[in-house]
Write a protein that holds these residues in place. Structure first.
Motif, short mmCIF file in Angstrom:
data_model
loop_
_atom_site.label_atom_id
_atom_site.label_comp_id
_atom_site.label_asym_id
_atom_site.label_seq_id
_atom_site.Cartn_x
_atom_site.Cartn_y
_atom_site.Cartn_z
N ASP A 162 0.85 -1.19 0.00
CA ASP A 162 0.00 0.00 0.00
C ASP A 162 0.89 1.25 0.00
O ASP A 162 0.71 2.16 -0.80
N ALA A 163 1.87 1.25 0.90
CA ALA A 163 2.67 2.45 1.10
C ALA A 163 3.81 2.59 0.11
O ALA A 163 4.12 3.69 -0.33
N LEU A 164 4.43 1.48 -0.24
CA LEU A 164 5.68 1.58 -1.00
C LEU A 164 5.62 1.03 -2.42
O LEU A 164 6.43 1.39 -3.25
N GLU A 165 4.65 0.15 -2.69
CA GLU A 165 4.56 -0.45 -4.02
C GLU A 165 3.11 -0.44 -4.49
O GLU A 165 2.51 -1.49 -4.73
N PRO A 166 2.53 0.76 -4.60
CA PRO A 166 1.11 0.83 -4.97
C PRO A 166 0.83 0.17 -6.31
O PRO A 166 -0.26 -0.34 -6.55
N GLU A 167 1.86 0.14 -7.20
CA GLU A 167 1.65 -0.45 -8.52
C GLU A 167 1.27 -1.92 -8.43
O GLU A 167 0.59 -2.45 -9.31
N THR A 168 1.68 -2.60 -7.36
CA THR A 168 1.31 -4.01 -7.18
C THR A 168 -0.19 -4.14 -6.95
O THR A 168 -0.86 -4.97 -7.56
N GLY A 169 -0.71 -3.30 -6.06
CA GLY A 169 -2.15 -3.33 -5.79
C GLY A 169 -2.94 -2.97 -7.03
O GLY A 169 -3.96 -3.61 -7.35
N ILE A 170 -2.47 -1.95 -7.74
CA ILE A 170 -3.19 -1.50 -8.94
C ILE A 170 -3.20 -2.59 -10.00
O ILE A 170 -4.24 -2.92 -10.57
N ALA A 171 -2.03 -3.20 -10.22
CA ALA A 171 -1.95 -4.27 -11.23
C ALA A 171 -2.83 -5.45 -10.85
O ALA A 171 -3.48 -6.05 -11.71
N GLN A 190 12.79 3.71 -2.63
CA GLN A 190 12.24 4.97 -3.09
C GLN A 190 10.74 4.99 -2.84
O GLN A 190 10.05 4.03 -3.15
N ALA A 191 10.27 6.06 -2.30
CA ALA A 191 8.84 6.14 -1.98
C ALA A 191 8.06 6.64 -3.19
O ALA A 191 8.49 7.56 -3.88
N PRO A 192 6.93 6.02 -3.46
CA PRO A 192 6.08 6.49 -4.56
C PRO A 192 5.37 7.78 -4.16
O PRO A 192 5.40 8.19 -3.01
N ARG A 193 4.71 8.41 -5.15
CA ARG A 193 4.07 9.69 -4.88
C ARG A 193 2.83 9.52 -4.02
O ARG A 193 2.51 10.36 -3.19
N GLU A 194 2.10 8.45 -4.23
CA GLU A 194 0.91 8.23 -3.40
C GLU A 194 0.78 6.76 -3.05
O GLU A 194 1.31 5.90 -3.75
N THR A 195 0.08 6.49 -1.97
CA THR A 195 -0.14 5.11 -1.57
C THR A 195 -1.22 4.50 -2.45
O THR A 195 -1.95 5.21 -3.15
N PHE A 196 -1.34 3.16 -2.38
CA PHE A 196 -2.42 2.51 -3.12
C PHE A 196 -3.76 3.06 -2.66
O PHE A 196 -4.63 3.36 -3.48
N HIS A 197 -3.89 3.22 -1.37
CA HIS A 197 -5.13 3.70 -0.78
C HIS A 197 -5.49 5.08 -1.34
O HIS A 197 -6.64 5.33 -1.74
N GLU A 198 -4.49 5.95 -1.41
CA GLU A 198 -4.74 7.31 -1.94
C GLU A 198 -5.12 7.25 -3.42
O GLU A 198 -6.02 7.96 -3.87
N TRP A 199 -4.43 6.38 -4.15
CA TRP A 199 -4.77 6.20 -5.57
C TRP A 199 -6.21 5.72 -5.71
O TRP A 199 -6.97 6.21 -6.54
N TYR A 200 -6.57 4.77 -4.88
CA TYR A 200 -7.91 4.18 -4.95
C TYR A 200 -8.97 5.24 -4.69
O TYR A 200 -9.97 5.34 -5.40
N ARG A 201 -8.71 6.06 -3.67
CA ARG A 201 -9.63 7.15 -3.35
C ARG A 201 -9.71 8.16 -4.49
O ARG A 201 -10.78 8.60 -4.88
N ARG A 202 -8.55 8.55 -5.01
CA ARG A 202 -8.50 9.60 -6.03
C ARG A 202 -9.17 9.17 -7.33
O ARG A 202 -9.83 9.98 -7.99
#
Lengths: 247, 514
Positions: A12-21, B477-489
């Motif tokens: 969730d915090a560091l690899e959002p692309e995994t959740g999205i994919a 490296q930290a991404p710009r937003e979390t999955f949760h934030e992406w999901y909400r947005r």
């Protein structure tokens, strides 16, 4: 079929692309996925360190969040292992047992439940190695184990072999631990880093440009080691490759 | 006791990767042990890893043994059944241990063996000492035995002025270097040949610059053999003690148990009470598994059976408990008594291979050590259960199917509940438990992925600095937003399916957190 998506806290915090994919891939396969927005963590950090009492409330919240689904799909072997084996601090009600029995790891879901035969949208024109985590091999038994006398098999490789253009290489020590190990990476940094560097070197020596894995925590660690060693390898979650990411 | 045999099996199992022209890398020493203070495995491991020739040699030697073990396993069709059978024999014996000990004792006494009972290490040492005093004996030769290491036997004997000579080559090297064994089967496997040359030069007066195997073997033999021939007492351990005939079996690759038992007129065997197996017929199961699991050889070079004293000689068995009865009564950890000390779990353990056996600061190291040591001293070995990634390979190679990784996991529970970890860790775990069970608190804690990067690893333990910032590992490296934030947005990707930037531009990354 009611399916919930569990996105591990680190992903969730560091690899959002995994959740999205994962979400997009499941939709492509015709699954209508729920993402329970109140989800937090499977309790693994506390459980792994021995603090089961402190994991109780988190486990109770996990059960509340995910009860009632036919499948809870998670793109992380270690989280699935934790829920199946170690969600024991919380009371073992019917709901708890149901949640523990209905969680599946993404590769298991695709290979065993949906039995996906093809990923027509996927093409990956690169030389890759697969990083099997200890949780996936020795606990979820997604691949055969070199220590046991058993026929070689691999569920993730069976899926990846359906991707057009992909070239899969084998490492020398395919089921050697990468040294992440949750709290181990923090409490034993010297050994953790050495194991990570050795593992990266093994992947790199095959000539592969990409390392694909079902466990983002292992590859987060490996990526950190690779960058320090100056190795230009790319790390992707298997969900990304199966969802059509071209690397 | 041939050095060649020994080296072929273990110390020289893999070629040493040290170019001759390299300056000699000093051998890293083991954990710093201070009384009952918790042993710091990581500190010693870091020093071992900082000696790259030693670390690399150690890893490749033991991995080589692991691969040879695999080859042997594939040669035995019924391997998994054999493991299951061995495990059941051990379970059965341990469940009826009292009866089998009585049977063993009666049979041994009928064979003319004197049987003694030692509650703990101190009693064991005193019994051996008193047997020697009764005979006016002053010197003792000894075949390698982990039990006597456990009892601190060598140190005790030094204190009462009795000379002990190790007859196993690796163990002799360790004795001369004043170090305990670093491995159950291959005691000096953490040493390079050049280290051995240094030890021999210092203690036996050999050429410090000659590390040639045959030279070292011959020199050692010439210096030690007279001491062996003149010894008053010979001591061995026992790999197996057979209840039905009162005999013991000792497995060595150098035949040195035979020297110890047969040269002097008095043979004393130290036997852990868990070594009992019911029948001679059961022995075959374990002999088939032992060396295949240990060194990847089909059988040890010498499997010696000792049943009674030869004419004119005496034989004594010292049956040692030293915490075993207590462990047998422990619901979670009793099955660790099944261990036949093959070392397969050490050879396969990626942590052991990188850190060396002496980094554990205990008689038993590696995965089996992590579950045995805390039964002997909870505080001193409180950190050892954390010296594992819980990868489970140890359990898979164990010939008697001990659930090693599960017991390591269970020990962490014990340590946490008995408040062994530091206060700061406990406080952090409690805090993590509160945050992770409350979605709003959790979201607040990881608002913004860069902050998550700092918070998440700290759920594990309290560390004042960024845990990723160890030498050899970059901060993710930290991404710009979390999955949760992406999901909400994006309403779960329904509005905008564009992937967020992966942090390649460095946005949101704090390099100097802490």
């Amino acid at each position: 079929m009611r399916v919930a998506l569990m996105v591990p806290c680190y992903a969730d915090a560091l690899e959002p692309e995994t959740g999205i994919a994962t979400l997009q891939l499941l939709r492509r396969l015709g699954i209508d996925v729920d993402y329970p927005v109140d989800q937090t963590c499977c309790s693994q950090p506390m459980v792994n360190a021995g603090f089961h009492e402190d994991a109780k409330a988190t486990q109770a919240h996990f059960v509340d969040t995910f009860a009632g689904y036919d499948y809870i799909v998670a793109p992380s072997n270690s989280c699935v292992r934790n829920v199946r084996e170690n969600l024991t601090a919380v009371e073992q009600t019917d709901r708890t047992r149901e949640v523990r029995s209905r969680i599946v790891e993404l590769v298991e879901f695709l290979h065993d439940v949906l039995q996906v035969e093809d990923f027509p949208w996927a093409e990956f024109p690169h030389k890759v190695t697969y990083h099997d985590s200890c949780s996936s091999i020795r606990f979820l038994k997604s691949s055969s184990m070199s220590e046991l006398r058993e026929e070689p098999y691999s569920k993730p490789l069976a899926l990846l072999s359906r991707v057009r253009g992909i070239e899969i290489e084998q490492t020398k020590r395919p089921d050697e631990c990468c040294g992440f190990g949750g709290t181990f990476s923090v409490l034993e940094p010297a050994t953790s880093v050495k194991m990570g560097q050795d593992k990266v070197a093994d992947h790199s020596s095959t000539g592969a440009t990409h390392v694909v894995s079902g466990d983002g925590s292992c590859t987060m660690h490996l990526n950190s080691c690779a960058r320090r060693l100056g190795l230009p390898m790319k790390f992707l979650h298997i969900a990304q490759v199966l969802n059509g990411d071209r690397g | 006791m041939s050095l060649n045999h020994h080296l072929r099996h273990a110390e020289a199992a893999s070629p040493e990767a040290i170019p001759d022209q390299q300056p000699r890398e000093p051998q890293p020493r083991g954990a710093k042990v201070h009384g009952n203070h918790p042993v710091d495995h990581d500190e010693a491991a870091a020093r071992f890893i900082a000696a790259p020739h030693h670390e690399h040699m150690h890893d490749s030697r033991l991995w080589d043994l692991r691969q040879q073990r695999d080859a042997q396993m594939h040669g035995i069709e019924e391997w998994e059944e054999l493991r299951e059978h061995a495990s059941r024999v051990k379970s059965h014996t341990l469940a009826n241990l009292g009866d089998y000990l009585e049977q063993f004792t009666a049979a041994a006494q009928a064979n003319g063996v004197h049987v003694h009972w030692a509650r703990d290490a101190a009693e064991h040492n005193q019994i051996v000492h008193s047997i020697m005093s009764d005979h006016g004996a002053r010197s003792l030769i000894k075949s390698k035995s982990m039990l006597t290491e456990e009892c601190g036997f060598r140190e005790y004997m030094a204190g009462v002025g009795i000379e002990v000579i190790e007859t196993d080559l690796g163990e002799r090297i360790q004795q001369l270097d004043d170090e305990p064994p670093s491995h159950i089967v291959v005691p000096a496997t953490h040493k390079l040949r050049t280290d051995v040359a240094q030890v021999f030069a210092r203690t036996l007066g050999t050429d410090p610059n000659n590390s040639e195997v045959h030279y070292l073997a011959e020199q050692q033999r010439e210096k030690t053999r007279p001491l062996i021939l003149q010894a008053d007492v010979g001591m061995t351990g026992a790999n197996f003690a057979i209840a039905e005939n009162g005999a013991i079996a000792v497995c060595t690759n150098e035949g040195n148990a035979d020297l110890s038992a047969n040269v002097p007129p008095l043979h004393i065997a130290s036997i852990g009470i868990e070594k009992i197996i019911p029948r001679v017929a059961d022995l075959g199961v374990f002999i088939r598994l032992l060396s295949r699991s240990a060194l990847g050889s089909p059988i040890t070079q010498y499997t010696s059976h000792f049943r009674g004293p030869r004419p004119g000689a005496e034989m004594h068995f010292v049956m040692v408990d030293n915490g075993r009865s207590e462990r047998l009564g422990d619901e979670t950890f009793w099955s660790s008594l099944k261990c036949i000390r093959c070392s397969a779990c050490m050879n396969t353990c990626p942590v052991f291979r990188r850190s060396g056996g002496l980094s554990y600061g205990a008689t038993y190291s590696g995965p089996i050590g992590l579950i045995l040591d805390p039964t002997m001293n909870r505080r001193k070995y409180s950190k050892l259960p954390y010296a594992s990634t819980l990868n489970g390979s140890c359990t898979n190679v164990c010939p008697v199917k001990i659930n090693i990784h599960e017991q390591i996991f269970e020990w962490r529970k014990v340590m946490a509940s008995e408040h062994q970890p530091a206060v700061a860790e406990r406080a952090m775990m409690k805090a993590a438990g509160v945050v992770l069970s409350n979605p709003r608190a959790y979201r607040a804690a990881v608002a913004g992925a860069d902050r998550a990067l700092r918070v998440l690893p700290q759920f594990a333990v309290d560390i004042p600095l960024n845990p990723w910032a160890t030498p050899g590992r970059e901060t993710p490296q930290a991404p710009r937003e979390t999955f949760h934030e992406w999901y909400r947005r994006t309403d779960g990707g329904r509005i905008d399916t564009e992937l967020p930037a992966s942090g390649e531009d460095g946005s949101g990354t704090e390099e100097d957190q802490g």
